[in-house]
Design a protein around this motif. Structure first.
Motif, PDB file in Angstrom:
ATOM      1  N   THR A  76       1.483  -3.516   2.110  1.00 15.87           N
ATOM      2  CA  THR A  76       0.544  -4.147   3.044  1.00 15.87           C
ATOM      3  C   THR A  76      -0.712  -4.569   2.276  1.00 15.87           C
ATOM      4  O   THR A  76      -0.999  -4.063   1.181  1.00 15.87           O
ATOM      5  CB  THR A  76       0.108  -3.167   4.146  1.00 15.87           C
ATOM      6  OG1 THR A  76      -0.572  -2.068   3.520  1.00 15.87           O
ATOM      7  CG2 THR A  76       1.290  -2.656   4.942  1.00 15.87           C
ATOM      8  N   GLN A 123      -3.618  -3.797   3.258  1.00 17.27           N
ATOM      9  CA  GLN A 123      -4.455  -2.596   3.257  1.00 17.27           C
ATOM     10  C   GLN A 123      -4.227  -1.804   1.965  1.00 17.27           C
ATOM     11  O   GLN A 123      -5.172  -1.356   1.323  1.00 17.27           O
ATOM     12  CB  GLN A 123      -4.089  -1.740   4.466  1.00 17.27           C
ATOM     13  CG  GLN A 123      -4.995  -0.553   4.658  1.00 17.27           C
ATOM     14  CD  GLN A 123      -4.702   0.186   5.970  1.00 17.27           C
ATOM     15  OE1 GLN A 123      -3.578   0.153   6.471  1.00 17.27           O
ATOM     16  NE2 GLN A 123      -5.693   0.831   6.499  1.00 17.27           N
ATOM     17  N   ASP A 146      -4.818  -6.754   7.672  1.00 22.80           N
ATOM     18  CA  ASP A 146      -4.470  -5.628   6.793  1.00 22.80           C
ATOM     19  C   ASP A 146      -3.013  -5.219   6.912  1.00 22.80           C
ATOM     20  O   ASP A 146      -2.420  -4.694   5.977  1.00 22.80           O
ATOM     21  CB  ASP A 146      -5.345  -4.408   7.124  1.00 22.80           C
ATOM     22  CG  ASP A 146      -6.681  -4.465   6.403  1.00 22.80           C
ATOM     23  OD1 ASP A 146      -6.845  -5.350   5.525  1.00 22.80           O
ATOM     24  OD2 ASP A 146      -7.552  -3.637   6.716  1.00 22.80           O
ATOM     25  N   SER A 147      -2.418  -5.460   8.096  1.00 23.90           N
ATOM     26  CA  SER A 147      -1.042  -5.009   8.334  1.00 23.90           C
ATOM     27  C   SER A 147       0.008  -5.948   7.730  1.00 23.90           C
ATOM     28  O   SER A 147       1.170  -5.582   7.606  1.00 23.90           O
ATOM     29  CB  SER A 147      -0.800  -4.898   9.833  1.00 23.90           C
ATOM     30  OG  SER A 147      -1.036  -6.157  10.437  1.00 23.90           O
ATOM     31  N   LYS A 168       2.229  -7.977   5.044  1.00 25.77           N
ATOM     32  CA  LYS A 168       2.801  -7.493   3.784  1.00 25.77           C
ATOM     33  C   LYS A 168       3.008  -8.632   2.800  1.00 25.77           C
ATOM     34  O   LYS A 168       3.043  -9.801   3.196  1.00 25.77           O
ATOM     35  CB  LYS A 168       4.131  -6.793   4.066  1.00 25.77           C
ATOM     36  CG  LYS A 168       3.951  -5.513   4.870  1.00 25.77           C
ATOM     37  CD  LYS A 168       5.271  -4.923   5.288  1.00 25.77           C
ATOM     38  CE  LYS A 168       5.029  -3.668   6.122  1.00 25.77           C
ATOM     39  NZ  LYS A 168       6.268  -3.188   6.730  1.00 25.77           N
TER      40      LYS A 168
END
Ligand SMILES: [Zn+2]
Length: 275
Positions: free
Chosen positions: A64, A66, A107-108, A110
């Motif tokens: 991800t 993040q 952020d989620s 990928k």
């Protein structure tokens, strides 16, 4: 396990060879003499997957943004499904879809392929004369102390001309990158303010990363950008960060483990990424 159980004596015979195998595989850790990973001034390059894997259509990763942000505030790549170009600058990551519009990456989301570092400039070059993209690469080559390390490169300025592209989102079964880019959107801007975010990778890392220079661009208003195809440069500020540590996070997927990555597909990668 990939190997059949070995007897102790066979293991001992293999021991010296095991070092040869284990050392380069350890996250491709390339550590300079006299430096350690703890050295805070060191630029570490972190990337997910390989350009060879991307070139054969492995467009879904498990990393991800993040997670990616823990490894850098500067970089480039793409997002899952090859849905556009990605640029990371000053800790913010942007996705530029094939319509050319830049937006902050959630952020989620990928990525199947991304290259990042915490950018710390160690060399400044002021480009004065008007030069094209090829001359820019030649000029930088002449001013680098060695071509044996990767470099992160940030170029800021008002550019007389830039030509860049973005790729359209793909649907499974994914085609190879060479086919996906046939439907790329190409954009041309003149007198445009912004930043080129890029890397120069030594040729010995072919198949892992794009051989030579690879730049993505984002305008200073962060509204558009893409993968650089061509340009003209004048009065630009070039900042360079040498990299002495490379970490490659390989996908733990059936797609990757069963793919024919051969010699890294370097010839194909260069054809697709360098023009
Ligand atoms: Zn690119």
């Amino acid at each position: 396990m990939f190997f059949n159980p070995l007897t102790y004596s066979t293991l001992m015979k293999l021991k010296k060879y095991l070092w040869i195998i284990v050392l380069p595989i350890t996250a491709l850790g390339i550590i300079l003499p006299g430096k350690t990973q703890q050295n805070s001034s060191e630029n570490i390059l972190f990337q997910t997957s390989t350009i060879g894997a991307l070139s054969i259509g492995i467009y879904d990763g498990k990393t991800t943004f993040q997670e990616l942000k823990k490894h850098g505030n500067f970089g480039l790549g793409t997002v899952n499904s090859l849905d556009g170009e990605m640029v990371g600058l000053d800790g913010k990551f942007y996705q530029i879809k094939s319509d050319g519009v830049a937006a902050i990456v959630p952020d989620s989301l990928k990525t199947p392929f991304a290259v990042v570092t915490f950018f710390r400039s160690q060399k400044l070059i002021n480009l004065k004369e008007l030069i094209n993209y090829q001359q820019l690469q030649q000029s930088l080559d002449q001013q680098l102390p060695t071509k044996n390390y990767p470099y992160a490169i940030r170029i800021q300025g008002n550019f007389p001309y830039l030509k860049f592209r973005s790729v359209p989102k793909q649907n499974p079964p994914y085609p190879p990158l060479a086919d996906a880019v046939k439907k790329q959107s190409v954009f041309e801007l003149r007198n445009v303010n912004g930043t080129l975010v890029g890397f120069r990778t030594p040729s010995y890392l072919q198949g892992v990363n794009v051989n030579g220079y690879h730049f993505h661009f984002i305008t200073s208003d962060r509204k558009t950008g893409g993968h650089i195809l061509d340009g003209q440069f004048q009065n630009a500020k070039v900042e360079i960060a040498p990299i002495s540590n490379v970490e490659v996070s390989l996908p733990e997927s059936a797609q990757f483990s069963q793919a024919d990555l051969g010699d890294g597909k370097s010839a194909e990668v260069n054809r697709v990424e360098r023009k």
